[in-house]
Design an enzyme around this catalytic site. Structure first.
Site, PDB file in Angstrom:
ATOM      1  N   THR A   1      82.041 -48.454  24.412  1.00 54.98           N
ATOM      2  CA  THR A   1      81.610 -47.759  23.197  1.00 54.98           C
ATOM      3  C   THR A   1      80.554 -48.618  22.501  1.00 54.98           C
ATOM      4  O   THR A   1      80.624 -49.842  22.534  1.00 54.98           O
ATOM      5  CB  THR A   1      82.788 -47.496  22.227  1.00 54.98           C
ATOM      6  OG1 THR A   1      83.527 -48.712  22.037  1.00 54.98           O
ATOM      7  CG2 THR A   1      83.730 -46.429  22.783  1.00 54.98           C
TER       8      THR A   1
ATOM      9  N   LYS B   1      80.716 -43.319  36.245  1.00 50.23           N
ATOM     10  CA  LYS B   1      81.465 -42.796  35.086  1.00 50.23           C
ATOM     11  C   LYS B   1      80.873 -41.476  34.631  1.00 50.23           C
ATOM     12  O   LYS B   1      79.669 -41.390  34.384  1.00 50.23           O
ATOM     13  CB  LYS B   1      81.397 -43.808  33.936  1.00 50.23           C
ATOM     14  CG  LYS B   1      82.004 -43.324  32.621  1.00 50.23           C
ATOM     15  CD  LYS B   1      82.012 -44.446  31.592  1.00 50.23           C
ATOM     16  CE  LYS B   1      82.633 -44.035  30.278  1.00 50.23           C
ATOM     17  NZ  LYS B   1      81.741 -43.223  29.438  1.00 50.23           N
TER      18      LYS B   1
ATOM     19  N   HIS C   1      82.795 -38.075  28.580  1.00 52.92           N
ATOM     20  CA  HIS C   1      82.152 -38.893  27.545  1.00 52.92           C
ATOM     21  C   HIS C   1      82.810 -38.658  26.184  1.00 52.92           C
ATOM     22  O   HIS C   1      82.175 -38.680  25.138  1.00 52.92           O
ATOM     23  CB  HIS C   1      80.652 -38.570  27.488  1.00 52.92           C
ATOM     24  CG  HIS C   1      79.773 -39.717  27.110  1.00 52.92           C
ATOM     25  ND1 HIS C   1      78.957 -40.356  28.013  1.00 52.92           N
ATOM     26  CD2 HIS C   1      79.563 -40.349  25.929  1.00 52.92           C
ATOM     27  CE1 HIS C   1      78.269 -41.311  27.386  1.00 52.92           C
ATOM     28  NE2 HIS C   1      78.626 -41.333  26.116  1.00 52.92           N
TER      29      HIS C   1
ATOM     30  N   GLY D   1      89.282 -40.148  28.027  1.00 52.34           N
ATOM     31  CA  GLY D   1      89.138 -38.967  27.188  1.00 52.34           C
ATOM     32  C   GLY D   1      90.479 -38.462  26.700  1.00 52.34           C
ATOM     33  O   GLY D   1      91.257 -37.905  27.471  1.00 52.34           O
TER      34      GLY D   1
ATOM     35  N   VAL E   1      93.182 -40.072  25.654  1.00 57.55           N
ATOM     36  CA  VAL E   1      94.399 -40.864  25.881  1.00 57.55           C
ATOM     37  C   VAL E   1      94.807 -41.515  24.556  1.00 57.55           C
ATOM     38  O   VAL E   1      94.067 -42.342  24.006  1.00 57.55           O
ATOM     39  CB  VAL E   1      94.173 -41.941  26.958  1.00 57.55           C
ATOM     40  CG1 VAL E   1      95.387 -42.854  27.081  1.00 57.55           C
ATOM     41  CG2 VAL E   1      93.843 -41.300  28.297  1.00 57.55           C
ATOM     42  N   ARG E   2      95.941 -41.115  24.029  1.00 55.54           N
ATOM     43  CA  ARG E   2      96.383 -41.612  22.713  1.00 55.54           C
ATOM     44  C   ARG E   2      97.808 -42.139  22.716  1.00 55.54           C
ATOM     45  O   ARG E   2      98.257 -42.714  21.731  1.00 55.54           O
ATOM     46  CB  ARG E   2      96.296 -40.478  21.671  1.00 55.54           C
ATOM     47  CG  ARG E   2      94.909 -39.898  21.490  1.00 55.54           C
ATOM     48  CD  ARG E   2      93.933 -40.921  20.885  1.00 55.54           C
ATOM     49  NE  ARG E   2      92.588 -40.385  20.763  1.00 55.54           N
ATOM     50  CZ  ARG E   2      91.615 -40.576  21.650  1.00 55.54           C
ATOM     51  NH1 ARG E   2      91.836 -41.304  22.733  1.00 55.54           N
ATOM     52  NH2 ARG E   2      90.412 -40.061  21.472  1.00 55.54           N
TER      53      ARG E   2
HETATM   54  C1  FMN Z   1      81.333 -44.332  19.441  1.00 52.92           C
HETATM   55  C2  FMN Z   1      81.281 -44.117  20.920  1.00 52.92           C
HETATM   56  C3  FMN Z   1      80.272 -44.717  21.647  1.00 52.92           C
HETATM   57  C4  FMN Z   1      80.222 -44.555  23.029  1.00 52.92           C
HETATM   58  N1  FMN Z   1      79.250 -45.210  23.716  1.00 52.92           N
HETATM   59  C5  FMN Z   1      79.233 -45.106  25.075  1.00 52.92           C
HETATM   60  C6  FMN Z   1      78.268 -45.820  25.832  1.00 52.92           C
HETATM   61  O1  FMN Z   1      77.439 -46.549  25.297  1.00 52.92           O
HETATM   62  N2  FMN Z   1      78.300 -45.666  27.184  1.00 52.92           N
HETATM   63  C7  FMN Z   1      79.219 -44.859  27.820  1.00 52.92           C
HETATM   64  O2  FMN Z   1      79.211 -44.756  29.042  1.00 52.92           O
HETATM   65  N3  FMN Z   1      80.150 -44.184  27.109  1.00 52.92           N
HETATM   66  C8  FMN Z   1      80.171 -44.297  25.772  1.00 52.92           C
HETATM   67  N4  FMN Z   1      81.125 -43.611  25.066  1.00 52.92           N
HETATM   68  C9  FMN Z   1      82.143 -42.807  25.794  1.00 52.92           C
HETATM   69  C10 FMN Z   1      83.385 -43.635  26.105  1.00 52.92           C
HETATM   70  O3  FMN Z   1      83.113 -44.600  27.085  1.00 52.92           O
HETATM   71  C11 FMN Z   1      84.539 -42.772  26.631  1.00 52.92           C
HETATM   72  O4  FMN Z   1      84.078 -41.963  27.699  1.00 52.92           O
HETATM   73  C12 FMN Z   1      85.174 -41.873  25.569  1.00 52.92           C
HETATM   74  O5  FMN Z   1      85.118 -42.453  24.298  1.00 52.92           O
HETATM   75  C13 FMN Z   1      86.618 -41.614  25.947  1.00 52.92           C
HETATM   76  O6  FMN Z   1      87.212 -40.760  25.079  1.00 52.92           O
HETATM   77  P1  FMN Z   1      88.207 -41.220  23.863  1.00 52.92           P
HETATM   78  O7  FMN Z   1      87.308 -41.715  22.792  1.00 52.92           O
HETATM   79  O8  FMN Z   1      88.863 -39.920  23.551  1.00 52.92           O
HETATM   80  O9  FMN Z   1      89.171 -42.254  24.372  1.00 52.92           O
HETATM   81  C14 FMN Z   1      81.179 -43.746  23.688  1.00 52.92           C
HETATM   82  C15 FMN Z   1      82.188 -43.138  22.935  1.00 52.92           C
HETATM   83  C16 FMN Z   1      82.254 -43.321  21.570  1.00 52.92           C
HETATM   84  C17 FMN Z   1      83.366 -42.665  20.808  1.00 52.92           C
HETATM   85  O1  173 Z   2      77.103 -42.539  21.613  1.00 48.26           O
HETATM   86  C1  173 Z   2      77.361 -42.473  22.827  1.00 48.26           C
HETATM   87  O2  173 Z   2      78.277 -41.745  23.257  1.00 48.26           O
HETATM   88  C2  173 Z   2      76.594 -43.212  23.802  1.00 48.26           C
HETATM   89  O3  173 Z   2      76.922 -43.105  24.949  1.00 48.26           O
HETATM   90  C3  173 Z   2      75.441 -44.063  23.473  1.00 48.26           C
HETATM   91  C4  173 Z   2      74.416 -44.208  24.401  1.00 48.26           C
HETATM   92  C5  173 Z   2      73.310 -44.976  24.106  1.00 48.26           C
HETATM   93  C6  173 Z   2      73.229 -45.636  22.892  1.00 48.26           C
HETATM   94  C7  173 Z   2      74.239 -45.511  21.984  1.00 48.26           C
HETATM   95  C8  173 Z   2      75.354 -44.748  22.285  1.00 48.26           C
END
Ligand code: FMN
Ligand code: 173
Length: 358
Positions: A77, A227, A251, A283, A285-286
């Site tokens: 994240t 992913k 995502h 995605g 999982v809580r």
């Molecule tokens: C604030 C935020 C930022 C994220 N940034 C990325 C990222 O930079 N790259 C990526 O592959 N996934 C990113 N994700 C997706 C997470 O890796 C993940 O797939 C997702 O949060 C899982 O769901 P959950 O939040 O319900 O556990 C982001 C998710 C959130 C909430």
């Molecule tokens: O916000 C996101 O979900 C994310 O994947 C992301 C991707 C690039 C920069 C910042 C966040």
């Protein structure tokens, strides 16, 4: 929702800038998929076995570059310094101290070398993976890969569900489009073709293909996981093209608002992969029971995204630890209640639809 994770989320809502809270909590479009990721777990039930458990349960899993890891990972994240001043360093220490693999990424506000060093200082055996988006210029991707390798990362996670950035209506409304002054995506600093001393923007490209993945595959000896795989045909292709694992993920509902919940997409991907590489899921999982359902349906491990950010905002390293420990404790407890001696005793026959037969 009550419990440790919900308390962290409520605390995070109190302390965070509302626009950043919305950025983390929100998703694409009407946020149907954000909600459905959690609801899909509510629609599934565990069907326990009796009189065959064990007082000591083996919950560890072997992952690429991370033998003996916990079955829960920290999903990548962005922007942890916006959640807490200690940022990714706090997350890294918490993950290391709970035996959890941290997936740090391109959009981290702390450089991967520092993140991995903090994890190893907390536990020399800690595993850190690096998440990246393939960049349109191969030399930029390669530079990022070298940084991850030099930092000691033990696997790469290539996010393939983002040919374009999702339309997130909360962010559009709030004008949350860029990092505030004083923060930067540190891994993007000093890259080929970028401004010296400054950071490049993270590019997303709809023109990427399996050939770009092949180039990465040849450029590194590290295991590579894909992913954001939902279609079983893509899971099959991923294995054929040398992926060392796939992550079933939408995502967190932040990309396409019309896709299935992650756990609903899992069984078909597991069937397509047919045991050749590990299948991970993230995605919604809580709860520890969500971990148990996912592993019973064939996942090797699961990632958590938002709850980690909530924990970080609520209490820094200790807050993240609380979230991870709660999930792991609940999972171990769920195993006991299902009559399982370890992950290996979980199988699809232990999962039924709530309110009906399978
Ligand atoms: C604030 C935020 C930022 C994220 N940034 C990325 C990222 O930079 N790259 C990526 O592959 N996934 C990113 N994700 C997706 C997470 O890796 C993940 O797939 C997702 O949060 C899982 O769901 P959950 O939040 O319900 O556990 C982001 C998710 C959130 C909430
Ligand atoms: O916000 C996101 O979900 C994310 O994947 C992301 C991707 C690039 C920069 C910042 C966040």
């Amino acid at each position: 929702m009550t419990g440790v994770l919900a308390a962290a989320r409520d605390r995070a809502r109190d302390v965070l800038d509302p626009a950043f809270y919305d950025y983390v909590a929100g998703g694409a479009g009407r946020e149907r998929v954000v909600a459905d990721n959690e609801r899909a777990f509510d629609r599934l039930a565990l069907l326990p076995r009796v009189l065959r458990g064990s007082a000591v349960r083996d919950t560890t899993v072997d992952l690429p570059g991370a033998p003996g890891a916990a079955p829960v990972l920290v999903a990548p994240t962005a922007f942890h310094r916006l959640a807490h001043p200690d940022g990714e360093l706090a997350t890294a220490r918490a993950a290391a101290r709970t035996g959890v693999v941290l997936v740090t990424g391109m959009a981290a506000t702390t450089a991967v070398a520092e993140v991995a060093a903090a994890a190893r200082a907390a536990d020399p055996a800690a595993a850190v993976w690096f998440q990246l988006y393939l960049q349109p210029e191969p030399e930029v991707t390669e530079c990022l890969v070298r940084r991850a390798e030099r930092a000691g990362c033990t696997a790469l996670v290539v996010t393939v569900d983002s040919p374009v950035f999702g339309r997130r209506e909360r962010d559009l409304r709030n004008g949350f489009t860029d990092l505030p002054a004083g923060y930067a995506a540190e891994n993007m600093r000093d890259l080929p073709g970028g401004p010296p001393g400054r950071t490049r923007d993270i590019a997303m490209s709809p023109a990427l293909s399996w050939d770009d993945l092949a180039r990465l595959r040849e450029a590194t000896a590290l295991p590579v996981l894909l992913k954001g795989v939902l279609h079983p045909a893509d899971a099959r292709l991923a294995v054929e093209r040398g992926a060392d694992g796939v992550v079933v993920s939408n995502h967190g509902g932040r990309q396409c608002d019309a896709v299935p919940a992650a756990v609903d997409a899992l069984p078909a991907v597991v069937a397509a992969v047919d045991g050749r590489v590990p299948v991970l899921l993230d995605g919604g999982v809580r709860r520890g029971t969500d971990v148990a359902v996912s592993l019973a349906l064939g996942a090797t491990a699961v990632g958590v995204g938002r709850p980690v950010v909530w924990g970080l905002a609520a209490g820094g390293e200790a807050g993240v630890r609380q979230v991870l420990e709660e999930l792991l404790d609940e999972y171990d407890h769920a195993l006991a209640l299902c009559g399982a001696r370890g992950n290996a005793d979980l199988a699809p026959d232990l999962v039924v639809r709530r309110g009906g037969a399978r």
